[in-house]
Scaffold this motif. Sequence first.
Motif, PDB file in Angstrom:
ATOM      1  N   ARG A  52      48.203  21.795  28.934  1.00 43.71           N
ATOM      2  CA  ARG A  52      49.231  21.647  27.822  1.00 43.71           C
ATOM      3  C   ARG A  52      50.150  22.955  27.871  1.00 43.71           C
ATOM      4  O   ARG A  52      51.441  22.687  27.293  1.00 43.71           O
ATOM      5  CB  ARG A  52      48.267  21.458  26.586  1.00 43.71           C
ATOM      6  N   ALA A  53      49.688  24.284  27.978  1.00 37.72           N
ATOM      7  CA  ALA A  53      50.398  25.190  28.053  1.00 37.72           C
ATOM      8  C   ALA A  53      51.494  25.215  29.067  1.00 37.72           C
ATOM      9  O   ALA A  53      52.486  25.682  28.636  1.00 37.72           O
ATOM     10  CB  ALA A  53      49.451  26.475  28.245  1.00 37.72           C
ATOM     11  N   ARG A  90      54.131  22.899  27.877  1.00 42.38           N
ATOM     12  CA  ARG A  90      55.020  23.447  26.578  1.00 42.38           C
ATOM     13  C   ARG A  90      55.492  24.702  26.939  1.00 42.38           C
ATOM     14  O   ARG A  90      56.139  25.341  26.198  1.00 42.38           O
ATOM     15  CB  ARG A  90      54.227  23.431  25.678  1.00 42.38           C
ATOM     16  N   ARG A  91      55.448  25.260  28.268  1.00 41.71           N
ATOM     17  CA  ARG A  91      55.877  26.708  28.747  1.00 41.71           C
ATOM     18  C   ARG A  91      55.192  27.562  27.758  1.00 41.71           C
ATOM     19  O   ARG A  91      55.988  28.647  27.177  1.00 41.71           O
ATOM     20  CB  ARG A  91      57.201  26.710  28.890  1.00 41.71           C
ATOM     21  N   GLU A  92      53.931  27.532  27.101  1.00 43.08           N
ATOM     22  CA  GLU A  92      53.531  28.442  26.104  1.00 43.08           C
ATOM     23  C   GLU A  92      52.331  29.119  27.028  1.00 43.08           C
ATOM     24  O   GLU A  92      51.048  28.984  26.463  1.00 43.08           O
ATOM     25  CB  GLU A  92      52.983  27.719  24.983  1.00 43.08           C
ATOM     26  N   LEU A  93      52.675  29.885  28.202  1.00 39.36           N
ATOM     27  CA  LEU A  93      51.514  30.321  28.827  1.00 39.36           C
ATOM     28  C   LEU A  93      51.076  31.965  28.335  1.00 39.36           C
ATOM     29  O   LEU A  93      50.000  32.471  28.984  1.00 39.36           O
ATOM     30  CB  LEU A  93      51.667  30.482  30.338  1.00 39.36           C
ATOM     31  N   HIS A  94      51.511  32.260  27.182  1.00 43.67           N
ATOM     32  CA  HIS A  94      51.172  33.543  26.616  1.00 43.67           C
ATOM     33  C   HIS A  94      49.559  33.452  26.321  1.00 43.67           C
ATOM     34  O   HIS A  94      49.183  32.645  25.710  1.00 43.67           O
ATOM     35  CB  HIS A  94      52.021  34.029  25.480  1.00 43.67           C
ATOM     36  N   GLY A 131      48.758  32.504  22.599  1.00 46.42           N
ATOM     37  CA  GLY A 131      49.161  31.380  22.161  1.00 46.42           C
ATOM     38  C   GLY A 131      48.003  30.388  22.910  1.00 46.42           C
ATOM     39  O   GLY A 131      47.674  29.329  21.991  1.00 46.42           O
ATOM     40  N   ILE A 132      47.489  30.696  24.016  1.00 44.79           N
ATOM     41  CA  ILE A 132      46.334  29.980  24.257  1.00 44.79           C
ATOM     42  C   ILE A 132      45.007  30.051  23.669  1.00 44.79           C
ATOM     43  O   ILE A 132      44.509  29.107  23.135  1.00 44.79           O
ATOM     44  CB  ILE A 132      46.009  30.242  26.022  1.00 44.79           C
ATOM     45  N   SER A 191      45.318  31.032  20.468  1.00 47.93           N
ATOM     46  CA  SER A 191      45.278  30.320  19.206  1.00 47.93           C
ATOM     47  C   SER A 191      44.996  28.689  19.194  1.00 47.93           C
ATOM     48  O   SER A 191      44.584  28.250  18.418  1.00 47.93           O
ATOM     49  CB  SER A 191      46.873  30.742  18.763  1.00 47.93           C
ATOM     50  N   TYR A 192      45.499  28.412  20.490  1.00 49.20           N
ATOM     51  CA  TYR A 192      45.483  26.851  20.568  1.00 49.20           C
ATOM     52  C   TYR A 192      43.886  26.541  20.622  1.00 49.20           C
ATOM     53  O   TYR A 192      43.346  25.249  19.964  1.00 49.20           O
ATOM     54  CB  TYR A 192      45.992  26.457  21.798  1.00 49.20           C
TER      55      TYR A 192
END
Length: 266
Positions: free
Chosen positions: A100-101, A104-108, A111-112, A114-115
């Motif tokens: 998913r990360a 969505r290019r949310e590899l910080h 952020g992970i 938080s998810y």
Amino acid sequence: MDIISHTLTGVAVGTVAATLSNGSWKQKGLIVLAGGLGGALPDLDAISYWSQFDSTIGSFLQLSHSGREIYGGRFWYSHHAALHSILAPLLLILLTTFVRALLRRELHPLGIVSYLKARRYIFSAFFFGFLFHLLEDMPTPASVWGGVNLFFPSSNYVGGLGKIWWWNNYDLVLIILSVIVANVLLNAIPKRFYVLKVRSALLVFALGVAMFLFQINTRTVDFSYTGHTPRFAQFENQSKEIQREILGERLYRWMAALDRMIPLNF
């Protein structure tokens, strides 16, 4: 145990997690579905027993062993092997999160984290639904596996106690269903009674587990065997007779009729 009982157990776990979440009915539904998926998923490794496995999956992967050999073997992808371990649900949760990360290019890292936190009840329901599947398989006979590979990649298998038969455990199914119904009703209680709801849901689940363990440990037949057994049909008939004694003739006949209507073992 069988796939239906395992799935229902996952649903029961999901109803507890749904109570803890105190979210909307949509959120609760997703949590319950995650629990059911966790309860069912370990038996995906039984696909090698499918009659068309060799001509489809086996042929595509160019496997050197037949599906039947894989099913009853001790390869990491055999039944009761890697997918019947504690490591499997953890890896699946991490893989889902990473994919998913990545998409969505949310590899910080934050952020992970938080998810994972935002979906903690969904992932908890999935993990514990999965875990209870493994625990429920331990009282069944050792057969060709000797239990489940709980601590994969260790080669040690745990369980194979032979306290219950593979299926026809109607009394256990009724306990699971009772837990589900009770917790669904508890979820309907207004949010302002959150603490009461949570304590009640946990108590219901604990009582269900206690009753489950009591029934498992009071069977009058030892179903233990290793490898293959010529007594398979005899054991199954004895399991049915135990159910007849526990449930009474009328309820037993109703459950047996329901069992015959369902194409999967129940």
